[in-house]
Design a protein around this motif. Sequence first.
Motif, short mmCIF file in Angstrom:
data_model
loop_
_atom_site.label_atom_id
_atom_site.label_comp_id
_atom_site.label_asym_id
_atom_site.label_seq_id
_atom_site.Cartn_x
_atom_site.Cartn_y
_atom_site.Cartn_z
N GLU A 133 -2.17 15.94 -5.05
CA GLU A 133 -0.94 15.35 -4.52
C GLU A 133 -0.94 15.31 -3.00
O GLU A 133 -0.41 14.39 -2.38
N ASN A 170 0.84 -1.19 0.00
CA ASN A 170 0.00 0.00 0.00
C ASN A 170 0.88 1.24 0.00
O ASN A 170 1.90 1.30 0.68
N TRP A 171 0.45 2.21 -0.74
CA TRP A 171 1.27 3.39 -1.00
C TRP A 171 1.05 4.48 0.05
O TRP A 171 -0.07 4.70 0.49
N TYR A 172 2.14 5.14 0.44
CA TYR A 172 2.09 6.33 1.29
C TYR A 172 2.95 7.41 0.65
O TYR A 172 3.93 7.10 -0.04
N PRO A 173 2.60 8.68 0.84
CA PRO A 173 3.40 9.76 0.22
C PRO A 173 4.86 9.68 0.63
O PRO A 173 5.18 9.56 1.81
N ASP A 174 5.75 9.76 -0.37
CA ASP A 174 7.18 9.79 -0.09
C ASP A 174 7.75 11.18 -0.37
O ASP A 174 8.94 11.35 -0.61
N GLU A 192 -0.35 8.79 -9.10
CA GLU A 192 0.02 8.79 -10.52
C GLU A 192 -0.47 7.55 -11.26
O GLU A 192 -0.65 7.57 -12.47
N THR A 193 -0.67 6.48 -10.54
CA THR A 193 -1.07 5.24 -11.21
C THR A 193 -2.39 4.67 -10.69
O THR A 193 -3.09 3.97 -11.42
N ASN A 214 -6.71 0.77 1.60
CA ASN A 214 -6.80 1.68 0.46
C ASN A 214 -8.24 1.74 -0.03
O ASN A 214 -9.04 0.85 0.25
N ASN A 274 -1.05 5.03 -5.24
CA ASN A 274 -0.18 6.05 -5.83
C ASN A 274 -1.02 6.98 -6.70
O ASN A 274 -1.71 6.50 -7.61
#
Length: 290
Positions: free
Chosen positions: A77, A48-52, A284-285, A188, A282
């Motif tokens: 963003e 799972n994505w988190y802001p980097d 972007e994707t 998510n 993410n």
Amino acid sequence: MRKDGREKKKTNIWRRVAIVALSLALFVGAVLGVLQLGVVYSEKSWENWYPDYEKRDISDILQKTTLTDEDYEILYEQTGLTKIGVDSTLARYGKSRILKIQDFYFEEHEMKINHFNPFTYLEQIEDKATFCAVEEGDIIMSSTTYVSWFRYGHAALVVGEDGSTVESTSPGSESEINHINAFARLANFVILRPKVDKETKAQVAAYAREKLVGLPYRMTTGIFTKKYKEDKDPKYTQCAHIVWTAYKKFGVDLDSTGGLVVKPQDMYLSDQVEIVQIFGFNPETVWEKD
């Protein structure tokens, strides 16, 4: 001699039965082992994505009377809210809701795996998400549900601005009126808005409330029974099917693949929907095609 022959024959029969039983047990054990390996693979292969990137102060942007395209890009963003998500949430709740969404978006939540059916798991977090302003006809879905190797996901149809949903959850249950908060602890989610007029969305929501509640869950809906019948309401359904059916009734086909079974991702990939809010994907994707 005859007695000895009969005894020998019986012994051979029982030996064959034992061999067949052992072979069947080994086969079942192998299948169960493969399914469990699939669970491990699914758990380990998805992140799972988190802001980097850096969290920014967006208060000045939210104070503006008119937002630019660049402002909307920054807000997406920073919050996971698209233009329609920002505009509708500002109009209904004000900037404080968006700031709360941003805080939640940047937190690194601890994920837990919840087992709720044989070889079926759900990825959850401890904290509850803050949602944007939703409208009837919106769709909320998540990729966090998987059965062994297959990450199927889950979906529900929003049928009221209060966040009420029509949802089909799992084998052994019937579709019911629920609430978007059932997704609040999933690791998510993505909220989608079909590109149709409000009148159609209202008809879709009303039809789902009146005709699609109380249907037994059946994962194979569309394989052994017709996926859709023009002149009949469905007798069985599953999470993505119930959402798809509600729109199909009014001439809107959200299934991007046209397969026998409609999946949440098939609707996400439809060119007839747009993103309102994302979390855990993410930006972007989002939910790329497998």
